[in-house]
Enzyme design. Structure first.
Site, PDB file in Angstrom:
ATOM      1  N   ASP A   1     -22.516 -41.786 -32.529  1.00  0.00           N
ATOM      2  CA  ASP A   1     -23.390 -40.759 -31.967  1.00  0.00           C
ATOM      3  C   ASP A   1     -24.779 -41.364 -31.760  1.00  0.00           C
ATOM      4  O   ASP A   1     -25.373 -41.910 -32.696  1.00  0.00           O
ATOM      5  CB  ASP A   1     -23.450 -39.578 -32.944  1.00  0.00           C
ATOM      6  CG  ASP A   1     -24.282 -38.416 -32.415  1.00  0.00           C
ATOM      7  OD1 ASP A   1     -25.157 -38.633 -31.552  1.00  0.00           O
ATOM      8  OD2 ASP A   1     -24.068 -37.282 -32.878  1.00  0.00           O
TER       9      ASP A   1
ATOM     10  N   ASP B   1     -30.189 -42.660 -21.563  1.00  0.00           N
ATOM     11  CA  ASP B   1     -29.977 -41.725 -20.451  1.00  0.00           C
ATOM     12  C   ASP B   1     -28.999 -40.633 -20.883  1.00  0.00           C
ATOM     13  O   ASP B   1     -28.132 -40.224 -20.118  1.00  0.00           O
ATOM     14  CB  ASP B   1     -29.453 -42.481 -19.219  1.00  0.00           C
ATOM     15  CG  ASP B   1     -29.451 -41.626 -17.955  1.00  0.00           C
ATOM     16  OD1 ASP B   1     -30.284 -40.705 -17.864  1.00  0.00           O
ATOM     17  OD2 ASP B   1     -28.611 -41.872 -17.070  1.00  0.00           O
TER      18      ASP B   1
ATOM     19  N   ASP C   1     -21.989 -45.475 -27.728  1.00  0.00           N
ATOM     20  CA  ASP C   1     -21.335 -44.348 -27.055  1.00  0.00           C
ATOM     21  C   ASP C   1     -19.898 -44.249 -27.560  1.00  0.00           C
ATOM     22  O   ASP C   1     -19.256 -45.273 -27.795  1.00  0.00           O
ATOM     23  CB  ASP C   1     -21.338 -44.551 -25.533  1.00  0.00           C
ATOM     24  CG  ASP C   1     -21.177 -43.239 -24.772  1.00  0.00           C
ATOM     25  OD1 ASP C   1     -20.210 -42.501 -25.055  1.00  0.00           O
ATOM     26  OD2 ASP C   1     -22.015 -42.954 -23.894  1.00  0.00           O
TER      27      ASP C   1
ATOM     28  N   LYS D   1     -34.074 -34.951 -19.126  1.00  0.00           N
ATOM     29  CA  LYS D   1     -33.372 -34.069 -18.194  1.00  0.00           C
ATOM     30  C   LYS D   1     -34.137 -32.754 -18.058  1.00  0.00           C
ATOM     31  O   LYS D   1     -34.634 -32.205 -19.045  1.00  0.00           O
ATOM     32  CB  LYS D   1     -31.944 -33.794 -18.674  1.00  0.00           C
ATOM     33  CG  LYS D   1     -31.145 -35.048 -19.038  1.00  0.00           C
ATOM     34  CD  LYS D   1     -30.923 -35.964 -17.842  1.00  0.00           C
ATOM     35  CE  LYS D   1     -30.166 -37.220 -18.253  1.00  0.00           C
ATOM     36  NZ  LYS D   1     -29.909 -38.131 -17.120  1.00  0.00           N
TER      37      LYS D   1
ATOM     38  N   CYS E   1     -22.080 -45.429 -22.115  1.00  0.00           N
ATOM     39  CA  CYS E   1     -20.851 -45.390 -21.303  1.00  0.00           C
ATOM     40  C   CYS E   1     -21.108 -44.858 -19.881  1.00  0.00           C
ATOM     41  O   CYS E   1     -21.854 -43.893 -19.721  1.00  0.00           O
ATOM     42  CB  CYS E   1     -19.835 -44.503 -22.015  1.00  0.00           C
ATOM     43  SG  CYS E   1     -18.367 -44.112 -21.059  1.00  0.00           S
TER      44      CYS E   1
ATOM     45  N   GLY F   1     -21.787 -47.918 -18.713  1.00  0.00           N
ATOM     46  CA  GLY F   1     -22.547 -49.156 -18.801  1.00  0.00           C
ATOM     47  C   GLY F   1     -23.512 -49.430 -17.666  1.00  0.00           C
ATOM     48  O   GLY F   1     -23.948 -50.567 -17.489  1.00  0.00           O
TER      49      GLY F   1
ATOM     50  N   SER G   1     -25.725 -44.948 -11.858  1.00  0.00           N
ATOM     51  CA  SER G   1     -26.904 -44.731 -12.702  1.00  0.00           C
ATOM     52  C   SER G   1     -27.670 -46.026 -12.937  1.00  0.00           C
ATOM     53  O   SER G   1     -28.836 -46.004 -13.336  1.00  0.00           O
ATOM     54  CB  SER G   1     -26.502 -44.112 -14.043  1.00  0.00           C
ATOM     55  OG  SER G   1     -25.799 -45.051 -14.843  1.00  0.00           O
TER      56      SER G   1
END
Length: 362
Positions: free
Chosen positions: A266, A284, A246, A313, A227, A229, A194
């Site tokens: 959160d 993301d 995260d 998304k 997460c 990273g 990512s």
């Protein structure tokens, strides 16, 4: 020459068609779209002869979300003879040269669509480029400097090895990359693939001459849903200190840099540390796009940061409508508060069923 070809990600042809229809209408240009599902491109056919060239010059390519490339094209050339494909292609360009000064052309791109079937043509496209370029140069084309005013790229867009569109794009209003794709190498030490999404976003949205000014060791960022990273990696690489938010674990290699603080919280509830100015927010998280749009807007309205890059998304059917609603929501809320801003969005090559948004307060 009343047609535009627009390259897009396979499966997003309907979104591309809806977008070009809307944006052309805003410029007073009307036509219809030829869509083939999962083809990786659409053809927008204008009702008036010269309007495709007008759109190629005046419709801001950077404002098109789903387009990887935009070019003016001829009618489809079919049944190109295997022993001499070049002659009919040159003849088509000679017709174009009656209206467009091809002596302003600087580069030739021989391309195909970004689909599994079309990719089989890439080897052919590479081999065909050299002899075609030599022939076009003999016509006096492809000799302008890269700084030529109203410079052009010449394009061939092959659907099969005996069928192609012949066309051109304007250097000031296109993608300079083959097939409109900015290909990046995956860093061996990055925690996840990512990372390429954020790298491509930075290269796409932030002017090269501004990158070190806007992203450097004096700045602080928050990465929501960080997460393991992948996005944090791109920020740390540029020197920023990152609050990585995260519940999951972050890569040990990022902790070792001393440039992150892991906040096991959160992402929707996290607030930046008091008295700590945050320059950038990146996000993301896998969530409904409307919720992400609301969260990003809240950060700006609360003055928690001034610049952000985030993904929306798009697993739903009405993807174009969803994007428009989310971006309009953000724009309306910021405008109501009297905030000036720059908002850009793009369906990047490294995105999948999502788009990436860049938002900066001015």
């Amino acid at each position: 020459m009343n047609k535009l070809a627009l390259y897009c990600r396979m499966g997003f042809e309907r979104e591309m068609a809806a977008e070009i229809t809307d944006k052309a209408a805003e410029k007073g240009v009307f036509g219809f779209v030829r869509v083939i599902e999962n083809s990786g491109y659409v053809i927008f056919e204008c009702y008036q002869a010269d309007e495709a060239d007008y759109l190629a010059r005046e419709l801001d390519f950077q404002q098109l979300i789903f387009a990887r490339q935009m070019l003016v094209v001829s009618d489809l050339l079919t049944d190109l003879p295997q022993q001499d494909r070049i002659t009919p292609i040159v003849q088509q360009y000679q017709q174009i040269a009656d209206k467009i000064d091809l002596k302003q052309s600087t580069e030739l791109l021989v391309e195909t669509a970004d689909t599994n079937e079309a990719k089989e043509l890439l080897g052919f496209c590479r081999k065909f480029t050299v002899p075609l370029r030599q022939t076009l140069k003999k016509q006096g084309w492809l000799r302008a400097s890269n700084h030529a005013k109203c410079g052009l790229f010449l394009h061939l867009f092959f659907l099969r090895n005996n069928a192609c569109y012949v066309g051109y794009s304007y250097n000031h209003n296109h993608s300079a990359h083959l097939m409109g794709i900015q290909r990046l190498k995956f860093p061996a030490d990055a925690p996840s693939r990512s990372t390429l999404k954020l790298e491509e976003a930075i290269l796409t949205f932030i002017p090269r001459q501004k990158e070190t000014e806007w992203l450097n060791e004096n700045q602080y960022a928050v990465d929501l849903g960080a997460c393991p990273g992948g996005w944090t990696y791109q920020l740390v690489k540029r020197g920023l200190f990152v609050y990585a938010v995260d519940h999951g674990k972050m890569a040990a290699s990022l902790h070792e840099t001393g440039r992150i603080e892991h906040c096991a919280e959160d992402g929707f509830k996290f607030q930046p540390p008091k008295r700590q100015k945050i320059d950038w927010l990146v996000c993301d998280m896998v969530e409904k796009p409307s919720r992400i749009a609301e969260l990003m807007t809240k950060w700006l309205l609360n003055g928690w940061c001034h610049s952000m890059i985030f993904n929306l998304k798009l697993p739903m059917k009405k993807r174009y409508a969803e994007v428009q609603q989310c971006l309009q929501y953000i724009a309306d809320k910021l405008t109501q508060r009297g905030l000036a801003f720059q908002l850009k969005a793009k369906h990047l090559y490294h995105d999948r069923e999502e788009i990436t948004v860049y938002l900066r307060l001015l």
